[in-house]
Design a protein around this motif. Structure first.
Motif, mmCIF file in Angstrom:
data_model
loop_
_atom_site.group_PDB
_atom_site.id
_atom_site.type_symbol
_atom_site.label_atom_id
_atom_site.label_comp_id
_atom_site.label_asym_id
_atom_site.label_seq_id
_atom_site.Cartn_x
_atom_site.Cartn_y
_atom_site.Cartn_z
ATOM 1 N N SER A 1 -4.334 14.746 -49.584
ATOM 2 C CA SER A 1 -4.971 14.523 -48.285
ATOM 3 C C SER A 1 -4.426 13.258 -47.621
ATOM 4 O O SER A 1 -4.170 13.237 -46.411
ATOM 5 N N ASN A 2 -4.240 12.214 -48.413
ATOM 6 C CA ASN A 2 -3.661 10.981 -47.870
ATOM 7 C C ASN A 2 -2.226 11.186 -47.416
ATOM 8 O O ASN A 2 -1.795 10.613 -46.402
ATOM 9 N N ALA A 3 -1.487 12.029 -48.139
ATOM 10 C CA ALA A 3 -0.111 12.335 -47.738
ATOM 11 C C ALA A 3 -0.096 13.077 -46.404
ATOM 12 O O ALA A 3 0.751 12.816 -45.539
ATOM 13 N N VAL A 4 -1.048 13.997 -46.230
ATOM 14 C CA VAL A 4 -1.159 14.734 -44.962
ATOM 15 C C VAL A 4 -1.505 13.770 -43.827
ATOM 16 O O VAL A 4 -0.904 13.812 -42.743
ATOM 17 N N LEU A 5 -2.465 12.876 -44.069
ATOM 18 C CA LEU A 5 -2.852 11.904 -43.050
ATOM 19 C C LEU A 5 -1.686 10.997 -42.672
ATOM 20 O O LEU A 5 -1.438 10.740 -41.481
ATOM 21 N N ASN A 6 -0.967 10.514 -43.667
ATOM 22 C CA ASN A 6 0.180 9.644 -43.392
ATOM 23 C C ASN A 6 1.250 10.370 -42.585
ATOM 24 O O ASN A 6 1.907 9.776 -41.716
ATOM 25 N N GLN A 7 1.419 11.659 -42.860
ATOM 26 C CA GLN A 7 2.393 12.443 -42.100
ATOM 27 C C GLN A 7 1.945 12.580 -40.647
ATOM 28 O O GLN A 7 2.752 12.483 -39.718
ATOM 29 N N LEU A 8 0.651 12.794 -40.448
ATOM 30 C CA LEU A 8 0.118 12.901 -39.086
ATOM 31 C C LEU A 8 0.265 11.576 -38.340
ATOM 32 O O LEU A 8 0.642 11.557 -37.166
ATOM 33 N N TYR A 9 -0.033 10.482 -39.033
ATOM 34 C CA TYR A 9 0.140 9.160 -38.402
ATOM 35 C C TYR A 9 1.602 8.932 -38.024
ATOM 36 O O TYR A 9 1.901 8.333 -36.987
ATOM 37 N N ALA A 10 2.521 9.398 -38.878
ATOM 38 C CA ALA A 10 3.949 9.226 -38.618
ATOM 39 C C ALA A 10 4.382 10.001 -37.378
ATOM 40 O O ALA A 10 5.419 9.689 -36.771
ATOM 41 N N MET A 11 3.590 10.998 -36.988
ATOM 42 C CA MET A 11 3.888 11.789 -35.788
ATOM 43 C C MET A 11 3.168 11.216 -34.564
ATOM 44 O O MET A 11 3.031 11.902 -33.549
ATOM 45 N N ASP B 1 3.497 22.535 -39.420
ATOM 46 C CA ASP B 1 4.574 22.592 -40.415
ATOM 47 C C ASP B 1 4.653 21.317 -41.240
ATOM 48 O O ASP B 1 4.769 21.358 -42.473
ATOM 49 N N ASN B 2 4.594 20.170 -40.572
ATOM 50 C CA ASN B 2 4.708 18.896 -41.282
ATOM 51 C C ASN B 2 3.494 18.630 -42.165
ATOM 52 O O ASN B 2 3.620 18.047 -43.253
ATOM 53 N N ALA B 3 2.322 19.056 -41.721
ATOM 54 C CA ALA B 3 1.127 18.896 -42.551
ATOM 55 C C ALA B 3 1.229 19.754 -43.810
ATOM 56 O O ALA B 3 0.869 19.317 -44.911
ATOM 57 N N VAL B 4 1.755 20.964 -43.657
ATOM 58 C CA VAL B 4 1.937 21.847 -44.812
ATOM 59 C C VAL B 4 2.969 21.262 -45.779
ATOM 60 O O VAL B 4 2.783 21.272 -46.996
ATOM 61 N N LYS B 5 4.060 20.734 -45.240
ATOM 62 C CA LYS B 5 5.075 20.106 -46.094
ATOM 63 C C LYS B 5 4.509 18.913 -46.863
ATOM 64 O O LYS B 5 4.921 18.638 -47.993
ATOM 65 N N ALA B 6 3.555 18.206 -46.250
ATOM 66 C CA ALA B 6 2.976 17.020 -46.886
ATOM 67 C C ALA B 6 1.911 17.370 -47.922
ATOM 68 O O ALA B 6 1.490 16.504 -48.680
ATOM 69 N N GLY B 7 1.460 18.637 -47.935
ATOM 70 C CA GLY B 7 0.480 19.030 -48.945
ATOM 71 C C GLY B 7 -0.676 19.873 -48.455
ATOM 72 O O GLY B 7 -1.453 20.390 -49.272
ATOM 73 N N ALA B 8 -0.829 20.041 -47.147
ATOM 74 C CA ALA B 8 -1.892 20.913 -46.641
ATOM 75 C C ALA B 8 -1.608 22.353 -47.078
ATOM 76 O O ALA B 8 -0.483 22.833 -46.969
#
Length: 224
Positions: free
Chosen positions: A63-73, A124-131
């Motif tokens: 979940s933290n990986a998904v959040l960090n990916q979203l923040y990066a966007m 797509d990026n959220a799924v790649k990060a673990g969603a």
């Protein structure tokens, strides 16, 4: 919502069938086409393990990986909220017996964005990060009051036109201002993209269409 207007008596030279004016009930519909300017994405992480602590830890990491990916966007924290966080025991049934399989931990997020052209990329990026779950994607209008009020105005005009047409058909005089109007709809509008479309391609093509803003009323008219 209900609106009341003063009753206006028919002209004195028109004979009434009773002391009170007869009435007719008419439904009016107004429809406005609008371009969506807001996307609501519901996605998250689901993990399973026989050990609850392991399931929670794995979920937190992903979940933290998904959040960090979203923040990066460049999606800010105020655009993200927790929709739900649940822990459920899961069981299998073998020959009528209940066998514990493990715990299921779900952390579901709501993501809001006005960059509609990036919705597919966000997914797509959220799924790649673990969603590993995308429940739905909804396209809507951030402030729909203006569009809905226009549709409501059209619904009133539609009811008046219908009442006049009915009156002309019956050969009676219709008072064009209704003495009672009931609003049958609310201003909630959106277009939901089914989940199965999310996985249509490696780079998810998600294209919002126009939204129909619909208002419906019930109007009661005097006639004589």
């Amino acid at each position: 919502m209900m609106y009341f207007y003063p009753q206006i008596p028919c002209s004195d030279n028109i004979k009434l069938s009773s002391s009170k004016n007869p009435t007719m009930k008419v439904h009016g519909i107004g429809n406005i086409k609008a371009e969506p300017n807001l996307a609501l994405i519901n996605l998250g992480v689901v993990t399973e393990d026989k050990d609850l602590e392991n399931a929670q830890k794995e979920n937190a990491i992903k979940s933290n990986a998904v959040l960090n990916q979203l923040y990066a966007m460049n999606i800010s924290k105020n655009q993200i909220s927790t929709a739900s966080y649940t822990i459920e025991p899961h069981y299998d049934y073998v020959e009528g017996k209940q066998i514990f399989r493990g715990y299921k931990v779900s952390n579901i997020l709501n993501v809001r964005t006005k960059e509609l052209n990036k919705v597919g990329e966000i997914v797509d990026n959220a799924v790649k990060a673990g969603a590993n779950i995308v429940n739905n994607i909804i396209f809507t209008i951030d402030n729909n009051t203006l569009y809905y009020n226009k549709a409501l105005s059209l619904a009133v005009k539609d009811s008046i036109a219908k009442a006049i047409n009915i009156g002309n058909t019956l050969g009676v005089k219709v008072q064009e201002i209704p003495f009672n109007i009931i609003e049958l709809t609310t201003s909630s509008i959106n277009e939901e993209i089914p989940t199965e479309k999310v996985y249509a391609a490696s780079t998810t093509p998600i294209i919002p269409g126009q939204i129909n803003v619909v208002a419906r009323i019930e109007a009661i008219f005097n006639y004589c």
